[in-house]
Design an enzyme around this catalytic site. Structure first.
Site, PDB file in Angstrom:
ATOM      1  N   ASP A 147       0.847  -1.192   0.000  1.00 38.14           N
ATOM      2  CA  ASP A 147       0.000   0.000   0.000  1.00 38.14           C
ATOM      3  C   ASP A 147       0.886   1.248   0.000  1.00 38.14           C
ATOM      4  O   ASP A 147       2.024   1.202  -0.457  1.00 38.14           O
ATOM      5  CB  ASP A 147      -0.938  -0.054   1.219  1.00 38.14           C
ATOM      6  CG  ASP A 147      -2.279   0.600   0.968  1.00 38.14           C
ATOM      7  OD1 ASP A 147      -2.271   1.806   0.632  1.00 38.14           O
ATOM      8  OD2 ASP A 147      -3.321  -0.052   1.104  1.00 38.14           O
ATOM      9  N   HIS A 208      -3.859   6.425   2.879  1.00 38.48           N
ATOM     10  CA  HIS A 208      -4.507   5.196   2.404  1.00 38.48           C
ATOM     11  C   HIS A 208      -3.994   3.944   3.128  1.00 38.48           C
ATOM     12  O   HIS A 208      -4.776   3.134   3.640  1.00 38.48           O
ATOM     13  CB  HIS A 208      -4.261   5.102   0.896  1.00 38.48           C
ATOM     14  CG  HIS A 208      -5.050   4.067   0.185  1.00 38.48           C
ATOM     15  ND1 HIS A 208      -4.643   2.758   0.079  1.00 38.48           N
ATOM     16  CD2 HIS A 208      -6.226   4.142  -0.485  1.00 38.48           C
ATOM     17  CE1 HIS A 208      -5.532   2.074  -0.622  1.00 38.48           C
ATOM     18  NE2 HIS A 208      -6.505   2.894  -0.974  1.00 38.48           N
ATOM     19  N   SER A 539     -10.988  -0.600  -1.667  1.00 34.13           N
ATOM     20  CA  SER A 539      -9.758  -0.495  -0.874  1.00 34.13           C
ATOM     21  C   SER A 539     -10.055  -0.634   0.611  1.00 34.13           C
ATOM     22  O   SER A 539      -9.204  -1.066   1.376  1.00 34.13           O
ATOM     23  CB  SER A 539      -9.097   0.867  -1.083  1.00 34.13           C
ATOM     24  OG  SER A 539      -8.397   0.915  -2.284  1.00 34.13           O
TER      25      SER A 539
END
Ligand code: NAG
Ligand code: NAG
Ligand code: NAG
Ligand code: NAG
Ligand code: NAG
Ligand code: NAG
Ligand code: NAG
Length: 780
Positions: A147, A208, A539
């Protein structure tokens, strides 16, 4: 030549970034060397000596042979992947690519495409209480995250009371301080280019990776909220599991294939148990030209399950990515909490809008204008651009300090922020699904199309129109769960008989940890700094599934990746087809049920040999299979090309040619993982059109680990244009229900809109839908 188009709020950065990216991509002539991955399959076994250094030498000498000089070879080598499989990345000219492609021992030469990235009510919504199993068992499980990195100082990653990592762990921490929660951290950036906001370390500049890793394995943190919204206890699904960070995604630069493969090479050798990958391609390349499918295959061989997001390109059919049968492919659905931010007009009329709005206007009203009335004509804009509030289209004199009503299909308020607007009310003039909430850099909300018309009418008929926008409140969504409109849909473009996505998991408006340096709305105009943030996307659903896989792994450390995946799929709660018109193409086996997944009764297991047989049927040849398996007896001998009906998959997919009758037979094997003496009886639920016979109808098990085989004969009349007919095969022993959907469909122009496709040309990574959503578009 490739260019990158930035959508939504990022569009303001477009000119600057486009310029730099064009420099990056378009330099030189066609002979210029570009990074490619040369993939050669399994890492050879070595009885003695250091295979990693041996392979590295071999990679250099291969390069030397093709490039013609030792110094050129060394200079062009980018990565030698040798810890978990055999491949390298190097800068190659088109001629050199050609030469490598022709080599017998080379499976594929993959251009280094850029991929781009694809709570905590959510656990409660799944009837799951994290942290109920022994901390020691859970602490043996390591989840690797490919990620954007991690914010290690977040309270969600404190290691209070945690023991040192399990002895098997071979990972390392580079350039951030690890603890007993974050036990590994590496970073990969082949390009060597960094956005000014980036850290040259596993530290997360985007938020994220911090969000996904805390969703899966964050500690319990009381009183977490996004600026007061969604307040509660934030916790990952497996708060005692370990986190290993592999940073492959970079602010404004995406995530490259070569870096992703390097991360897999390390993660597998480091000893992770589960891999969580919230990224993907919008058009999935063939399995062995796809860094993620390759990495996940080698992970599977070492007993590691890869859980991956299916993408944010829904509801268009056949948009799901990460389609390999050895991956768990995760769709996103809603939880019963909805963020509603109301608009109140001067006349007292109130309209509910969907938004995560933390800005307090305290009930103060402000002048309200329609964007079409405040165009920046001298800047070259007309009503069309202005009414859509496109960046640069609004006149700041007429907009400053006002609330602007925008027609907005995509929900971008950048234009309003650029013109110093105070707030925005958006509506899509075409009625559309509005099933998840964005957050914006200023007070803003998205109202229904009819309400937008009513507000416009108020502006038109009122002398001094005024309005205010209220802070979000959370409403109970009684329709939940349903699959989010953005979640990518099946059918599977690579192997239409393998149903994808596999499962649906909460991924809408999820609260989890965030990087304090990252903009919570993603907009550069957003100056808020937060430790927790609410966002949506596959996600966000993927790490929930990764946590459930880790939970099952903690309780059953010896289960194979396929067994864990089967347990998750066959115990899923049945979704309501009336709320999901794409049925299994939206939700796969159904809605994840973590508690049931730990005790499935039976599993549909599969080994590497099963996948090799499947790949032979899909047309891969002997040599490729031998190289991938790393042994000479993995041939496709005697395997005829055909459909994937026999792969021991926990779902049944039957594709019928348009106008053909329905007739096929599936063979499946189930393994008893429940009590030794368990007798299972079959039941079939199928719409009348389709006739299903299962043989035998009773499976009397007398031992744990015992396997039994059954066949499923499916027949029916000729069918035409059958988008999806679905039912299920259920095995029950009175305690467990082992449910597998059975889907019959014809490939219609509608269901496979984009087929046939050119592989590996249009790649994208699905972050939250429409946010950080970059597309690489082939322009020649
Ligand atoms: C093997 O070689 C690699 C690369 O040269 C090195 O990093 C690694 O430490 C070596 N391993 C052993 C066990 O010597
Ligand atoms: C480690 O991170 C810092 C801060 O981002 C950076 O300045 C430094 O170059 C990094 N060190 C290495 C060896 O990459
Ligand atoms: C609303 O009230 C808060 C707290 O009193 C204050 O900080 C904020 O500036 C006010 N907002 C507006 C738009 O007046
Ligand atoms: C109109 O657009 C031009 C060109 O982008 C810009 O320079 C100018 O400041 C804008 N005017 C107003 C009033 O917003
Ligand atoms: C292939 O050979 C390996 C040993 O090299 C053996 O363990 C395996 O069972 C064989 N597989 C098949 C399908 O014959
Ligand atoms: C695959 O290998 C087997 C023996 O291992 C051989 O009999 C067969 O002809 C090969 N098939 C092809 C297509 O090369
Ligand atoms: C299972 O059934 C067999 C035969 O009916 C019996 O001998 C055995 O004791 C049973 N085992 C258990 C664990 O109940």
């Amino acid at each position: 030549m490739t260019i990158i188009i930035f959508r939504r709020w990022v569009s303001v950065l477009y000119p600057i970034l486009l310029a730099s990216i064009l420099v990056h991509y378009c330099r030189g002539n066609s002979d210029e060397r570009k990074v490619h991955i040369v993939y050669m399959g399994e890492r050879p076994h070595s009885p003695s000596g250091n295979m990693s250094s041996l392979l590295a030498v071999r990679h250099i000498s291969l390069l030397e042979r093709v490039l013609g000089s030792a110094s050129l070879a060394k200079e062009s080598l980018v990565y030698s992947y040798a810890r978990s499989f055999n491949a390298f990345a190097a800068k190659l000219s088109p001629q050199e690519v050609e030469k490598f492609s022709k080599m017998k021992r080379v499976i594929s030469v993959i251009p280094n495409h850029k991929l781009h990235l694809h709570t905590t009510r959510s656990w409660e919504f799944m009837n799951f209480s994290p942290g109920q199993i022994s901390a020691q068992k859970e602490g043996n499980v390591i989840i690797g995250f490919l990620d954007s990195g991690i914010w290690p100082e977040s309270e969600s990653f404190n290691d209070e009371g945690m023991t040192p990592p399990p002895a098997k762990w071979k990972g390392e921490c580079h350039n951030i301080t690890c603890n007993n929660k974050i036990i590994g951290a590496r970073y990969y950036n082949t390009g060597g280019m960094y956005d000014p906001t980036e850290f040259k370390s596993p530290r997360d500049a985007m938020g994220h990776g911090t969000h996904t890793s805390s969703t899966a394995a964050g500690r319990e943190v009381a009183g977490a909220s996004f600026l007061g919204l969604a307040e509660g206890t934030a916790t990952g699904g497996v708060p005692n599991a370990r986190i290993a960070v592999y940073k492959v995604c970079w602010q404004n630069r995406g995530c490259s294939n070569a870096d992703i493969l390097a991360a897999f090479d390390d993660a597998i050798a480091d000893g992770v148990d589960i891999l969580s990958m919230s990224l993907g391609s919008s058009v999935p390349p063939p399995f062995f030209e796809d860094a993620m499918a390759i990495g996940a295959f080698h992970a599977m061989k070492r007993g590691v399950l890869t859980s991956a997001s299916s993408g944010n390109s829904g509801p268009t059919p056949a948009t799901a990515s990460n389609l390999a049968p050895w991956m768990l492919t995760v769709a996103a659905s809603t939880i019963d909490r909805q963020f509603v931010s109301k608009v109140v007009l001067g006349n007292g009329e109130t309209f509910p809008g969907i938004a995560v709005n933390s800005f307090k206007l305290n009930g103060t009203t402000f002048p309200l204008v329609w964007a079409g009335d405040v165009a920046n004509y001298s800047g070259g804009s007309g009503v069309i651009n202005a009414k859509n509030c496109l960046p640069g289209s609004l006149n700041s004199y007429k907009t400053a300090g006002k609330i602007v009503l925008c027609h907005s299909i995509v929900g971008d308020v950048t234009g309003v922020a650029m013109a110093n607007g105070l707030g925005a009310i958006m509506f899509n003039p075409i009625p559309s699904v509005n099933d998840f909430a964005f957050s914006y850099p200023l007070p803003a909300t998205q109202v229904r199309s009819g309400d937008g018309d009513a507000i416009l009418d108020y502006i038109r008929t009122t002398e001094n129109p005024i309005a205010t926008i209220l802070v979000s409140e959370t409403w109970k969504d009684v329709m939940a769960p349903y699959v989010a409109s953005f979640s990518s849909r099946g059918p599977n473009r690579l192997s239409p008989e393998i149903l994808k996505p596999d499962i649906t998991v909460p991924g809408v408006d999820i609260l989890a940890a965030w990087s304090p340096v990252a903009s919570p709305s993603g907009s550069p105009f957003d100056t808020r700094k937060v430790k927790y943030n609410v966002i949506s996307g596959t996600s966000m659903s993927c790490p929930h599934a990764s946590a459930v896989a880790a939970y099952v792994k903690a309780l059953h450390p010896d289960w194979s990746p396929a067994a864990i995946k089967s347990a998750i799929m066959t115990t899923a709660n049945v979704m309501d087809p009336r709320k999901n018109e794409d049925h299994e193409f939206a939700y796969g086996s159904g809605h994840i049920n973590p508690v049931a997944a730990a005790d499935p009764g039976l599993v549909y297991d599969a080994s590497e040999d099963d996948y090799i047989y499947f790949l032979c049927k899909q047309g891969y040849d002997n040599t490729t299979m031998e190289l991938i398996a790393g042994r000479s007896n993995a041939s496709c001998n005697g395997v005829a090309l055909g459909r994937a009906w026999d792969l021991n998959y926990p779902t049944f997919g039957l594709v019928v040619e348009d106008g053909e009758s329905i007739s096929t037979s599936f063979t499946r094997t189930v393994t008893n993982v429940g009590p030794p003496n368990s007798t299972y009886h079959v039941s079939v639920q199928m719409p009348s059109l389709v006739n299903v016979e299962v043989h035998p109808t009773v499976l009397p098990f007398s031992a744990v680990g015992q396997s039994m085989t059954f066949t499923v004969k499916v027949s029916g009349p000729k069918i035409v244009d059958q988008p999806i007919r679905s039912g299920a095969i259920l095995w029950g022993d009175g305690v467990h229900v082992v449910r597998s959907p059975l889907v019959v469909y014809t490939i219609t122009p509608n269901s496979m809109a984009a087929l046939p496709f050119k592989p590996a040309e249009k790649i994208r990574f699905g972050d939250q839908p429409g946010r950080l959503e970059h597309e690489i578009v082939e322009t020649n």
